[in-house]
Design a protein around this motif. Sequence first.
Motif, mmCIF file in Angstrom:
data_model
loop_
_atom_site.group_PDB
_atom_site.id
_atom_site.type_symbol
_atom_site.label_atom_id
_atom_site.label_comp_id
_atom_site.label_asym_id
_atom_site.label_seq_id
_atom_site.Cartn_x
_atom_site.Cartn_y
_atom_site.Cartn_z
ATOM 1 N N LYS A 1 -38.533 -4.026 7.193
ATOM 2 C CA LYS A 1 -38.486 -2.726 7.844
ATOM 3 C C LYS A 1 -37.546 -2.706 9.041
ATOM 4 O O LYS A 1 -37.130 -1.642 9.504
ATOM 5 C CB LYS A 1 -39.890 -2.316 8.287
ATOM 6 C CG LYS A 1 -40.021 -0.838 8.642
ATOM 7 C CD LYS A 1 -41.462 -0.468 8.898
ATOM 8 C CE LYS A 1 -41.592 1.030 9.209
ATOM 9 N NZ LYS A 1 -43.012 1.417 9.435
ATOM 10 N N LEU B 1 -47.436 -9.977 12.945
ATOM 11 C CA LEU B 1 -47.104 -8.587 13.264
ATOM 12 C C LEU B 1 -46.550 -7.872 12.044
ATOM 13 O O LEU B 1 -46.869 -6.708 11.779
ATOM 14 C CB LEU B 1 -46.087 -8.536 14.404
ATOM 15 C CG LEU B 1 -46.613 -8.745 15.822
ATOM 16 C CD1 LEU B 1 -45.465 -8.784 16.811
ATOM 17 C CD2 LEU B 1 -47.602 -7.641 16.184
ATOM 18 N N LEU C 1 -49.369 -6.996 9.784
ATOM 19 C CA LEU C 1 -50.225 -5.964 10.354
ATOM 20 C C LEU C 1 -49.572 -4.586 10.321
ATOM 21 O O LEU C 1 -50.221 -3.581 10.013
ATOM 22 C CB LEU C 1 -50.584 -6.340 11.799
ATOM 23 C CG LEU C 1 -51.482 -5.364 12.563
ATOM 24 C CD1 LEU C 1 -52.867 -5.297 11.913
ATOM 25 C CD2 LEU C 1 -51.604 -5.783 14.022
ATOM 26 N N LEU C 2 -48.266 -4.533 10.607
ATOM 27 C CA LEU C 2 -47.550 -3.258 10.727
ATOM 28 C C LEU C 2 -46.762 -2.888 9.469
ATOM 29 O O LEU C 2 -46.102 -1.850 9.453
ATOM 30 C CB LEU C 2 -46.606 -3.309 11.929
ATOM 31 C CG LEU C 2 -47.281 -3.598 13.277
ATOM 32 C CD1 LEU C 2 -46.239 -3.727 14.379
ATOM 33 C CD2 LEU C 2 -48.291 -2.503 13.609
ATOM 34 N N TRP D 1 -44.150 -4.432 8.169
ATOM 35 C CA TRP D 1 -42.711 -4.650 8.241
ATOM 36 C C TRP D 1 -42.177 -5.389 7.024
ATOM 37 O O TRP D 1 -41.018 -5.198 6.645
ATOM 38 C CB TRP D 1 -42.374 -5.479 9.487
ATOM 39 C CG TRP D 1 -42.617 -4.770 10.783
ATOM 40 C CD1 TRP D 1 -42.962 -3.455 10.953
ATOM 41 C CD2 TRP D 1 -42.555 -5.334 12.092
ATOM 42 N NE1 TRP D 1 -43.111 -3.165 12.278
ATOM 43 C CE2 TRP D 1 -42.867 -4.297 13.017
ATOM 44 C CE3 TRP D 1 -42.264 -6.610 12.589
ATOM 45 C CZ2 TRP D 1 -42.888 -4.518 14.390
ATOM 46 C CZ3 TRP D 1 -42.288 -6.818 13.950
ATOM 47 C CH2 TRP D 1 -42.587 -5.782 14.841
ATOM 48 N N TYR E 1 -35.373 -3.688 17.884
ATOM 49 C CA TYR E 1 -35.996 -4.963 17.528
ATOM 50 C C TYR E 1 -34.991 -6.098 17.669
ATOM 51 O O TYR E 1 -35.303 -7.152 18.249
ATOM 52 C CB TYR E 1 -36.527 -4.892 16.100
ATOM 53 C CG TYR E 1 -37.049 -6.212 15.580
ATOM 54 C CD1 TYR E 1 -38.339 -6.636 15.882
ATOM 55 C CD2 TYR E 1 -36.241 -7.045 14.802
ATOM 56 C CE1 TYR E 1 -38.814 -7.851 15.414
ATOM 57 C CE2 TYR E 1 -36.714 -8.256 14.329
ATOM 58 C CZ TYR E 1 -37.993 -8.653 14.638
ATOM 59 O OH TYR E 1 -38.460 -9.860 14.184
#
Length: 218
Positions: free
Chosen positions: A129, A70, A73-74, A76, A165
């Motif tokens: 992030k 993740l 992909l994002l 972070w 988060y």
Amino acid sequence: MRIPNAAHTAQPWRIHEFTRDFRIEDVWSFRAPGAGPDDFPVMLDALKAAYDTRKEPAVVRFLLTVRWKLGALLGWDSPQAGLGRRVASLRDRLPRDLAQTANGATPCTDPFTEVYLLDSEAARELANKTVHAIMHLGWVPTDDGGFELRMAALVKPNGLFGRLYMAFIVPFRYLLVYPALSRHWELAWQDRARLLAQTDPPTDTPEPPTTNTSSPRS
């Protein structure tokens, strides 16, 4: 096992001077049977030697894999979201003599970077992030005359997204990640003790001198 935050704040650690704007997320203790007052570096070496996510339980490996996928992909964990970009390193707050104690050599599989290393405590950090996090490790005497490793997680979430988060992963940390980490670290110490027992050379017992009992020739 998890222990109260006061177990961290009550110790005279140097980390308190530089992390007043961080919050204490967790404090955990790890047993080190047979350890002595000078074994903190030994414990750290055992942990580094045992660092291998492939040895973690399957569920922990799965969660870590999902997290890093993740993140990739994002974005972070991009360099722009890390130390020296989104946030300044904690090392920038340290006096020069303390900052110079960090080795700086970090395994490529380890997301943390050393901040400082002393005889009885060490600090490491990561930033992405979601959060700027400090892992503080300390060596503490126990009531039975031994020593234990204590780990404190200090965090500064990145805005609302970071706070959400951190709240989302709480049950995963408490029920899966930290218990698995506890077992892994304690086994690393036990494995090191067994390895030393196997490699210590046996103590040589000197043989008595040979006495010549034969009669001399005339």
